[in-house]
Scaffold this motif. Structure first.
Motif, PDB file in Angstrom:
ATOM      1  N   ALA A   1      73.643  -0.346  63.132  1.00  0.00           N
ATOM      2  CA  ALA A   1      74.654   0.702  63.007  1.00  0.00           C
ATOM      3  C   ALA A   1      74.891   1.062  61.544  1.00  0.00           C
ATOM      4  O   ALA A   1      75.126   2.233  61.208  1.00  0.00           O
ATOM      5  CB  ALA A   1      75.953   0.256  63.661  1.00  0.00           C
ATOM      6  N   SER A   2      74.816   0.073  60.653  1.00  0.00           N
ATOM      7  CA  SER A   2      75.002   0.343  59.223  1.00  0.00           C
ATOM      8  C   SER A   2      73.880   1.216  58.682  1.00  0.00           C
ATOM      9  O   SER A   2      74.118   2.123  57.870  1.00  0.00           O
ATOM     10  CB  SER A   2      75.069  -0.978  58.456  1.00  0.00           C
ATOM     11  N   MET A   3      72.635   0.960  59.115  1.00  0.00           N
ATOM     12  CA  MET A   3      71.529   1.822  58.702  1.00  0.00           C
ATOM     13  C   MET A   3      71.702   3.234  59.264  1.00  0.00           C
ATOM     14  O   MET A   3      71.433   4.231  58.573  1.00  0.00           O
ATOM     15  CB  MET A   3      70.205   1.222  59.149  1.00  0.00           C
ATOM     16  N   GLU A   4      72.168   3.341  60.496  1.00  0.00           N
ATOM     17  CA  GLU A   4      72.390   4.656  61.095  1.00  0.00           C
ATOM     18  C   GLU A   4      73.495   5.412  60.358  1.00  0.00           C
ATOM     19  O   GLU A   4      73.397   6.630  60.148  1.00  0.00           O
ATOM     20  CB  GLU A   4      72.743   4.503  62.573  1.00  0.00           C
ATOM     21  N   LEU A   5      74.535   4.690  59.949  1.00  0.00           N
ATOM     22  CA  LEU A   5      75.594   5.325  59.161  1.00  0.00           C
ATOM     23  C   LEU A   5      75.047   5.784  57.821  1.00  0.00           C
ATOM     24  O   LEU A   5      75.346   6.899  57.359  1.00  0.00           O
ATOM     25  CB  LEU A   5      76.749   4.342  58.965  1.00  0.00           C
ATOM     26  N   GLY A   6      74.223   4.952  57.192  1.00  0.00           N
ATOM     27  CA  GLY A   6      73.603   5.341  55.929  1.00  0.00           C
ATOM     28  C   GLY A   6      72.723   6.568  56.074  1.00  0.00           C
ATOM     29  O   GLY A   6      72.731   7.459  55.214  1.00  0.00           O
ATOM     30  N   GLN A   7      71.981   6.645  57.163  1.00  0.00           N
ATOM     31  CA  GLN A   7      71.125   7.808  57.404  1.00  0.00           C
ATOM     32  C   GLN A   7      71.964   9.067  57.601  1.00  0.00           C
ATOM     33  O   GLN A   7      71.587  10.152  57.138  1.00  0.00           O
ATOM     34  CB  GLN A   7      70.237   7.553  58.618  1.00  0.00           C
ATOM     35  N   ALA A   8      73.100   8.938  58.289  1.00  0.00           N
ATOM     36  CA  ALA A   8      73.986  10.084  58.484  1.00  0.00           C
ATOM     37  C   ALA A   8      74.555  10.565  57.155  1.00  0.00           C
ATOM     38  O   ALA A   8      74.618  11.771  56.883  1.00  0.00           O
ATOM     39  CB  ALA A   8      75.112   9.711  59.450  1.00  0.00           C
ATOM     40  N   ILE A   9      74.944   9.617  56.314  1.00  0.00           N
ATOM     41  CA  ILE A   9      75.480   9.967  54.990  1.00  0.00           C
ATOM     42  C   ILE A   9      74.415  10.673  54.158  1.00  0.00           C
ATOM     43  O   ILE A   9      74.687  11.684  53.499  1.00  0.00           O
ATOM     44  CB  ILE A   9      75.986   8.696  54.279  1.00  0.00           C
ATOM     45  N   ARG A  10      73.179  10.173  54.211  1.00  0.00           N
ATOM     46  CA  ARG A  10      72.099  10.787  53.439  1.00  0.00           C
ATOM     47  C   ARG A  10      71.774  12.189  53.964  1.00  0.00           C
ATOM     48  O   ARG A  10      71.533  13.124  53.194  1.00  0.00           O
ATOM     49  CB  ARG A  10      70.855   9.901  53.487  1.00  0.00           C
ATOM     50  N   LYS A  11      71.741  12.342  55.273  1.00  0.00           N
ATOM     51  CA  LYS A  11      71.439  13.650  55.862  1.00  0.00           C
ATOM     52  C   LYS A  11      72.461  14.691  55.434  1.00  0.00           C
ATOM     53  O   LYS A  11      72.130  15.873  55.232  1.00  0.00           O
ATOM     54  CB  LYS A  11      71.404  13.541  57.384  1.00  0.00           C
ATOM     55  N   LEU A  12      73.710  14.275  55.275  1.00  0.00           N
ATOM     56  CA  LEU A  12      74.768  15.183  54.842  1.00  0.00           C
ATOM     57  C   LEU A  12      74.792  15.371  53.329  1.00  0.00           C
ATOM     58  O   LEU A  12      75.568  16.171  52.819  1.00  0.00           O
ATOM     59  CB  LEU A  12      76.127  14.664  55.318  1.00  0.00           C
ATOM     60  N   GLY A  13      73.970  14.603  52.611  1.00  0.00           N
ATOM     61  CA  GLY A  13      73.903  14.726  51.157  1.00  0.00           C
ATOM     62  C   GLY A  13      75.143  14.226  50.443  1.00  0.00           C
ATOM     63  O   GLY A  13      75.487  14.709  49.358  1.00  0.00           O
ATOM     64  N   MET A  14      75.793  13.224  50.999  1.00  0.00           N
ATOM     65  CA  MET A  14      77.059  12.750  50.447  1.00  0.00           C
ATOM     66  C   MET A  14      76.853  11.612  49.453  1.00  0.00           C
ATOM     67  O   MET A  14      75.878  10.872  49.530  1.00  0.00           O
ATOM     68  CB  MET A  14      77.987  12.305  51.578  1.00  0.00           C
TER      69      MET A  14
ATOM     70  N   TYR B   1      73.727  -1.615  53.623  1.00  0.00           N
ATOM     71  CA  TYR B   1      72.743  -0.669  54.150  1.00  0.00           C
ATOM     72  C   TYR B   1      73.375   0.695  54.431  1.00  0.00           C
ATOM     73  O   TYR B   1      72.692   1.715  54.379  1.00  0.00           O
ATOM     74  CB  TYR B   1      72.076  -1.271  55.388  1.00  0.00           C
ATOM     75  N   ALA B   2      74.667   0.720  54.697  1.00  0.00           N
ATOM     76  CA  ALA B   2      75.375   1.995  54.768  1.00  0.00           C
ATOM     77  C   ALA B   2      75.504   2.586  53.365  1.00  0.00           C
ATOM     78  O   ALA B   2      75.307   3.791  53.149  1.00  0.00           O
ATOM     79  CB  ALA B   2      76.752   1.806  55.398  1.00  0.00           C
TER      80      ALA B   2
END
Length: 220
Positions: free
Chosen positions: A86-99, A127-128
């Protein structure tokens, strides 16, 4: 969503004791930027333990709050860890949004201006953190890593019923985490260090570690 500039952060980092961990929640906080009033920029504060539902909850929160126009692309992250996938998935979401991600949490001082309180990012939280387009770990904040593990429950007659057992990775997770770190621009040496560290303690990263393994910067 705009990436807030360093100049907007007329903030101080102050030390504070960590609160007891709860499931990660999100809120929008305003940043005082010199008499901006109702038009002050806003950022997201994420605090608590990262669970399986956290990545979807984060995306839903962003969709709900991005409509006002003042929300900037920064997450203030303060977490004791949680589920590694879940932490990697949260990190991927943050990266996709460019945050960008700052390891800190918000607090208001007596003059009602925003300050950043020292935060922590431990265990799977790192990892997030890796997902941030820019990552900032102020000197007063801390990041700690250790070997990942999970729990399973089995029935054992000899033990008199159900037994909770901790399972350590045998190599597959190391490869997955290393690929993820590479994708996020972080050295795989950080992952190797984490996986060499006992799951019963934390290796606290120094400023030199953070720079050497490209995890982030100490300065806003």
């Amino acid at each position: 969503m705009r990436l807030i500039t360093t100049a907007l952060f007329a903030l101080c980092i102050i030390s504070a004791s960590a609160a007891r961990a709860e499931e990660m929640s999100f809120r929008v906080v305003g940043v005082n930027s010199g008499g901006c009033g109702a038009n002050c920029p806003q950022v997201i504060a994420a605090q608590g333990e990262i669970g399986e539902a956290t990545p979807d909850a984060f995306l839903a929160f962003v969709r709900e709050n991005a409509r006002g126009g003042n929300l900037h692309g920064i997450v203030l992250l303060d977490s004791p860890g949680g589920k590694v996938v879940a932490s990697m998935e949260l990190g991927q979401a943050i990266r996709k949004l460019g945050m960008a991600v700052i390891v800190a949490r918000p607090a208001a001082d007596q003059s009602r201006t925003m300050a950043l309180v020292s935060g922590r990012c431990y265990s799977a939280c790192v990892y997030a953190l890796m997902g941030g387009r820019k990552r900032v770990i102020p000197p007063e904040s801390s990041v700690g890593v250790h070997r990942m593990f999970n729990y399973s429950t089995n029935f054992d007659i000899a033990e008199g019923g159900f037994v909770r057992q901790r399972n350590l990775d045998e190599g597959g997770m190391l490869q997955t985490l290393s690929r993820y770190a590479t994708m996020m621009g972080v050295s795989t040496e950080l992952v190797k260090l984490a996986e060499r560290t006992s799951p019963d303690k934390l290796y606290m990263l120094t400023g030199a570690d953070i720079a050497r393994w490209r995890l982030g910067s100490r300065k806003l």
